[in-house]
Design a protein around this motif. Structure first.
Motif, PDB file in Angstrom:
ATOM      1  N   VAL A   1      14.581 146.143  35.756  1.00 55.35           N
ATOM      2  CA  VAL A   1      15.750 147.239  35.279  1.00 55.35           C
ATOM      3  C   VAL A   1      15.945 148.360  36.308  1.00 55.35           C
ATOM      4  O   VAL A   1      15.002 148.685  36.838  1.00 55.35           O
ATOM      5  CB  VAL A   1      15.331 148.108  34.210  1.00 55.35           C
ATOM      6  CG1 VAL A   1      16.438 148.916  33.713  1.00 55.35           C
ATOM      7  CG2 VAL A   1      15.134 147.017  32.854  1.00 55.35           C
TER       8      VAL A   1
ATOM      9  N   SER B   1      11.908 143.994  31.988  1.00 50.46           N
ATOM     10  CA  SER B   1      12.766 143.836  30.774  1.00 50.46           C
ATOM     11  C   SER B   1      12.871 142.573  30.207  1.00 50.46           C
ATOM     12  O   SER B   1      12.837 141.661  31.010  1.00 50.46           O
ATOM     13  CB  SER B   1      14.230 144.485  31.078  1.00 50.46           C
ATOM     14  OG  SER B   1      14.882 144.034  29.615  1.00 50.46           O
TER      15      SER B   1
ATOM     16  N   ASN C   1      10.914 146.739  26.895  1.00 48.21           N
ATOM     17  CA  ASN C   1      10.961 147.365  28.323  1.00 48.21           C
ATOM     18  C   ASN C   1       9.629 148.064  28.496  1.00 48.21           C
ATOM     19  O   ASN C   1       8.978 148.592  27.648  1.00 48.21           O
ATOM     20  CB  ASN C   1      11.854 148.332  28.631  1.00 48.21           C
ATOM     21  CG  ASN C   1      13.475 147.763  28.612  1.00 48.21           C
ATOM     22  OD1 ASN C   1      13.944 147.408  29.407  1.00 48.21           O
ATOM     23  ND2 ASN C   1      13.956 147.811  27.259  1.00 48.21           N
TER      24      ASN C   1
ATOM     25  N   ILE D   1      10.449 148.968  36.235  1.00 46.65           N
ATOM     26  CA  ILE D   1      10.540 148.688  34.704  1.00 46.65           C
ATOM     27  C   ILE D   1      10.925 147.297  34.625  1.00 46.65           C
ATOM     28  O   ILE D   1      11.756 146.710  35.130  1.00 46.65           O
ATOM     29  CB  ILE D   1      11.795 149.608  34.601  1.00 46.65           C
ATOM     30  CG1 ILE D   1      11.385 150.963  34.500  1.00 46.65           C
ATOM     31  CG2 ILE D   1      11.996 149.303  32.875  1.00 46.65           C
ATOM     32  CD1 ILE D   1      12.428 152.162  34.175  1.00 46.65           C
TER      33      ILE D   1
END
Length: 427
Positions: free
Chosen positions: A294, A283, A267, A281
């Motif tokens: 995310v 991932s 991440n 974010i």
């Protein structure tokens, strides 16, 4: 005549000596006294038949599964010393099943250690100390690894990934003192001053493989606020010992931002880019080798800078509200927005005694102790926050205390038997 009175030794190694029949065993001074003062029946102690049978029995032995269970609790250095006990104990250090069991058996976090990359001119290399010592010991004992570079990518199951420049990467087990330089990818593309590389390191449980991800960020065209970037994802597999390209995306990851490894995924936080939210974010699933966004918690009003971390195996976010306070959010179930939980609110009042650090803020939470205290980095130093008493304290270090006043990066690792060469991985 003299030779006839001597005892003959056995001709075979395992043959037992028979007791001599022509003389009695020597009598001690106590027995001589008893013979003079007591009845004749006390001259020689008589051993019961039951005691005689027990004396010939071999000592009790534990089942193999119990022995393995006990050994799994021991630190690595003790296990290596015990390899000379027997052949079965010697083979445990390279048994994939025992290596996994040893990793999981750490109820008191006795095998976890903290690596620190220090900017102190007095420290050459990386400093390591016990995690439990930071919380429990009045003076923390630390050691140095002088031969290791100082740029951590991440750690997993006792292996630490360290980057050297744009392309060179090594995997090292600090406990065993074994390292491996990864091969060059061989990907050729023109570089300029705006190009850079970002790394990540994690474990793919679906195939029992350790993977290093390298992201090459290139500016492709300028836009009004700067360059627009293209990112090329490459992955290294320890099983195959080679690199391959897997993805291309039109975004960039912040310079020198190492990935956070959670639940088989890497991440990273993202810059604000067209089509992406602020502080998104991203991932990368190590098994599927696909990217997704995310979900984040609702931070509320006045939220400013955010930083990404890992607490107790869960993804976490530090959300700053100016110089007033910081909220620590933890994602209890990875990938589920509703599982975000506010763990604690940390005020800056406790660090007001550092007026020269007005420009600094909490970087990341590092660990939560069994009593609920939180180890975190503030600026370039370590602090322990007690949420019940709302107080800060600082760990006290010995001769290497200078290393803990100029911290660049930190990384946890656990003592393990996993080799960076991959030879003790399951087939």
């Amino acid at each position: 005549m003299e030779n006839q009175n001597q005892e003959s030794f056995p001709s075979q190694p395992n043959q037992r000596l028979s007791p001599p029949t022509h003389e009695l065993p020597p009598i001690s001074s106590n027995e001589q006294t008893q013979k003079r003062n007591g009845p004749e029946s006390h001259d020689v102690p008589v051993q019961s038949p039951k005691s005689s049978r027990n004396a010939n029995l071999s000592p009790p032995s534990f089942p193999q599964e119990i022995v393995v269970e006990i050994l799994s609790y021991l630190p690595v250095k003790s296990l290596l010393r015990f390899t000379c006990v027997s052949k079965s104990w010697k083979t445990l250090k390279s048994d994939p099943c025992f290596i996994k069991k040893h990793l999981k058996t750490d109820p008191k976090f006795s095998k976890k250690r903290l690596l620190i990359s220090s900017g102190s001119v007095q420290i050459q290399g990386i400093v390591s100390c016990s995690l439990n010592a930071i919380f429990d010991d009045p003076i923390v004992t630390a050691t140095t690894f002088e031969d290791l570079p100082q740029w951590f990518v991440g750690s997993c199951n006792g292996l630490v990934c360290i980057a050297i420049g744009r392309d060179a990467v090594i995997l090292v087990n600090p406990t065993l003192g074994v390292s491996k330089m990864l091969p060059d990818f061989g990907f050729k593309k023109s570089w300029n001053s705006y190009c850079y590389t970002v790394f990540g390191f994690g474990f793919d449980a679906s195939v029992d493989d350790y993977k290093v991800v390298r992201i090459r960020c290139y500016p492709i065209r300028p836009f009004e606020d700067g360059y627009n970037y293209e990112s090329i994802f490459e992955v290294y597999s320890l099983r195959t010992n080679c690199w391959r390209m897997i993805l291309e995306f039109p975004f960039r990851i912040p310079f020198r931002t190492a990935a956070k490894h959670v639940n088989g995924s890497l991440n990273w936080p993202l810059f604000n880019q067209p089509g992406w939210f602020l502080d998104t974010i991203i991932s990368l699933d190590l098994a599927e080798e696909t990217c997704k966004e995310v979900p984040q918690p609702c931070y509320g009003d006045r939220a400013s800078k955010r930083s990404l971390g890992v607490l107790d195996g869960c993804l976490c976010v530090l959300c700053h509200y100016g110089r007033s306070y910081t909220d620590v959010w933890v994602m209890k179930e990875y990938g589920k927005r509703e599982s975000w939980t506010k763990l604690v609110t940390i005020t800056y009042m406790g660090v007001s005694m550092y007026p020269n650090k007005y420009y600094e803020c909490f970087v990341a939470p590092l660990f939560v102790s069994r009593s609920g205290e939180i180890l975190l980095q503030f600026g370039m130093e370590l602090f322990i926050y007690n949420p019940k008493q709302k107080e800060f304290s600082t760990p006290r270090f010995g001769p290497l205390s200078e290393a803990f006043r100029g911290i660049y990066r930190t990384e946890f690792y656990e003592e393990s038997l996993v080799l960076p060469t991959g030879v003790n991985q399951p087939s």
